[in-house]
Structures are given as C-alpha cells and as structure tokens.
Design a protein around this motif. Structure first.
Motif, PDB file in Angstrom:
ATOM      1  N   SER A   1       0.804  -1.219   0.000  1.00 27.90           N
ATOM      2  CA  SER A   1       0.000   0.000   0.000  1.00 27.90           C
ATOM      3  C   SER A   1       0.838   1.272   0.000  1.00 27.90           C
ATOM      4  O   SER A   1       0.371   2.313  -0.454  1.00 27.90           O
ATOM      5  CB  SER A   1      -0.949  -0.002   1.196  1.00 27.90           C
ATOM      6  N   GLN A   2       2.065   1.201   0.481  1.00 23.47           N
ATOM      7  CA  GLN A   2       2.913   2.394   0.544  1.00 23.47           C
ATOM      8  C   GLN A   2       3.913   2.468  -0.613  1.00 23.47           C
ATOM      9  O   GLN A   2       4.707   3.397  -0.673  1.00 23.47           O
ATOM     10  CB  GLN A   2       3.676   2.425   1.868  1.00 23.47           C
ATOM     11  N   ASP A   3       3.878   1.508  -1.520  1.00 19.10           N
ATOM     12  CA  ASP A   3       4.842   1.458  -2.619  1.00 19.10           C
ATOM     13  C   ASP A   3       4.246   2.033  -3.898  1.00 19.10           C
ATOM     14  O   ASP A   3       3.093   1.798  -4.223  1.00 19.10           O
ATOM     15  CB  ASP A   3       5.279   0.014  -2.897  1.00 19.10           C
ATOM     16  N   GLU A   4       5.068   2.778  -4.601  1.00 22.41           N
ATOM     17  CA  GLU A   4       4.677   3.310  -5.904  1.00 22.41           C
ATOM     18  C   GLU A   4       5.128   2.327  -6.986  1.00 22.41           C
ATOM     19  O   GLU A   4       6.196   1.722  -6.872  1.00 22.41           O
ATOM     20  CB  GLU A   4       5.346   4.661  -6.151  1.00 22.41           C
ATOM     21  N   PRO A   5       4.345   2.161  -8.034  1.00 24.85           N
ATOM     22  CA  PRO A   5       4.763   1.262  -9.112  1.00 24.85           C
ATOM     23  C   PRO A   5       5.958   1.832  -9.870  1.00 24.85           C
ATOM     24  O   PRO A   5       6.120   3.051  -9.983  1.00 24.85           O
ATOM     25  CB  PRO A   5       3.536   1.180 -10.017  1.00 24.85           C
ATOM     26  N   ASP A   6       6.807   0.955 -10.359  1.00 19.63           N
ATOM     27  CA  ASP A   6       7.958   1.374 -11.183  1.00 19.63           C
ATOM     28  C   ASP A   6       7.468   1.918 -12.516  1.00 19.63           C
ATOM     29  O   ASP A   6       6.483   1.444 -13.071  1.00 19.63           O
ATOM     30  CB  ASP A   6       8.887   0.198 -11.446  1.00 19.63           C
ATOM     31  N   MET A   7       8.166   2.894 -13.004  1.00 19.36           N
ATOM     32  CA  MET A   7       7.865   3.418 -14.335  1.00 19.36           C
ATOM     33  C   MET A   7       8.694   2.623 -15.342  1.00 19.36           C
ATOM     34  O   MET A   7       9.741   3.075 -15.823  1.00 19.36           O
ATOM     35  CB  MET A   7       8.193   4.903 -14.407  1.00 19.36           C
ATOM     36  N   SER A   8       8.263   1.432 -15.636  1.00 18.98           N
ATOM     37  CA  SER A   8       9.034   0.567 -16.530  1.00 18.98           C
ATOM     38  C   SER A   8       8.669   0.777 -17.992  1.00 18.98           C
ATOM     39  O   SER A   8       9.354   0.277 -18.866  1.00 18.98           O
ATOM     40  CB  SER A   8       8.825  -0.892 -16.136  1.00 18.98           C
ATOM     41  N   PHE A   9       7.601   1.494 -18.254  1.00 20.01           N
ATOM     42  CA  PHE A   9       7.190   1.716 -19.629  1.00 20.01           C
ATOM     43  C   PHE A   9       6.743   3.160 -19.781  1.00 20.01           C
ATOM     44  O   PHE A   9       5.816   3.604 -19.098  1.00 20.01           O
ATOM     45  CB  PHE A   9       6.055   0.767 -20.002  1.00 20.01           C
ATOM     46  N   ILE A  10       7.399   3.869 -20.641  1.00 20.65           N
ATOM     47  CA  ILE A  10       7.035   5.247 -20.913  1.00 20.65           C
ATOM     48  C   ILE A  10       6.696   5.355 -22.390  1.00 20.65           C
ATOM     49  O   ILE A  10       7.498   5.012 -23.256  1.00 20.65           O
ATOM     50  CB  ILE A  10       8.182   6.219 -20.555  1.00 20.65           C
ATOM     51  N   VAL A  11       5.502   5.810 -22.674  1.00 19.11           N
ATOM     52  CA  VAL A  11       5.041   5.924 -24.051  1.00 19.11           C
ATOM     53  C   VAL A  11       5.745   7.106 -24.716  1.00 19.11           C
ATOM     54  O   VAL A  11       5.723   8.219 -24.191  1.00 19.11           O
ATOM     55  CB  VAL A  11       3.514   6.121 -24.101  1.00 19.11           C
ATOM     56  N   PRO A  12       6.385   6.870 -25.869  1.00 19.25           N
ATOM     57  CA  PRO A  12       7.042   7.989 -26.565  1.00 19.25           C
ATOM     58  C   PRO A  12       6.005   8.973 -27.105  1.00 19.25           C
ATOM     59  O   PRO A  12       4.941   8.580 -27.542  1.00 19.25           O
ATOM     60  CB  PRO A  12       7.800   7.315 -27.706  1.00 19.25           C
ATOM     61  N   ARG A  13       6.338  10.229 -27.036  1.00 19.78           N
ATOM     62  CA  ARG A  13       5.427  11.280 -27.529  1.00 19.78           C
ATOM     63  C   ARG A  13       5.974  11.842 -28.836  1.00 19.78           C
ATOM     64  O   ARG A  13       7.175  12.051 -28.967  1.00 19.78           O
ATOM     65  CB  ARG A  13       5.280  12.378 -26.507  1.00 19.78           C
ATOM     66  N   ASN A  14       5.097  12.088 -29.744  1.00 23.13           N
ATOM     67  CA  ASN A  14       5.503  12.645 -31.056  1.00 23.13           C
ATOM     68  C   ASN A  14       5.497  14.149 -31.032  1.00 23.13           C
ATOM     69  O   ASN A  14       4.789  14.838 -30.515  1.00 23.13           O
ATOM     70  CB  ASN A  14       4.584  12.157 -32.153  1.00 23.13           C
TER      71      ASN A  14
END
Length: 72
Positions: A59-72
């Motif tokens: 409950s106190q953990d943030e999810p890892d940002m393992s996927f970032i969508v590229p922006r055009n």
C-alpha cells in the motif's frame, strides 16, 4: 477439515470454454476430459502457492515506471 479450493472445477471448465478450449459436455473424446482433469489437478497447488502473495503489503509502494510511451 475440508481443503479450500480457490477455483471450482465447474469454474475452471467455464474459463477453459471462454479461452476457446472445448470443455463442455459435448467435448470430444474422454482423453480430452482426462487431460482437463489433470490440468485442473496441476493448477490447484499453483493457485494455493499464490495465496501467500495476498499477505504482502504494497500500500505504501509506488509502481515502477518501466514503460514510458514515446510522444511525437
């Protein structure tokens, strides 16, 4: 004490049907039924082993940002 099964055989067959496996009463030869019963028996201890994951407090953990969508 009766063992608690996380997934009934009827529910397992319904899930198999929804996944495209012909597991209904009209399903082919008895060998297919045997295979489904073996698969169900294999699945029971796997699901039971996952039960311990419910006790992990995230409950106190943030999810890892393992996927970032590229922006055009």
């Amino acid at each position: 004490m009766a063992s608690e099964t996380p997934l009934s055989y009827e529910t397992f067959l319904e899930l198999a049907n929804s996944a495209g496996i012909n597991a209904g009463p009209e399903a082919g030869p008895e060998a297919d039924r045997e295979h489904l019963q073996q698969l169900y028996a294999f699945l029971q201890p796997v699901l039971a082993s996952l039960k311990s994951l419910e006790q992990i407090d995230v409950s106190q953990d943030e999810p890892d940002m393992s996927f970032i969508v590229p922006r055009n």
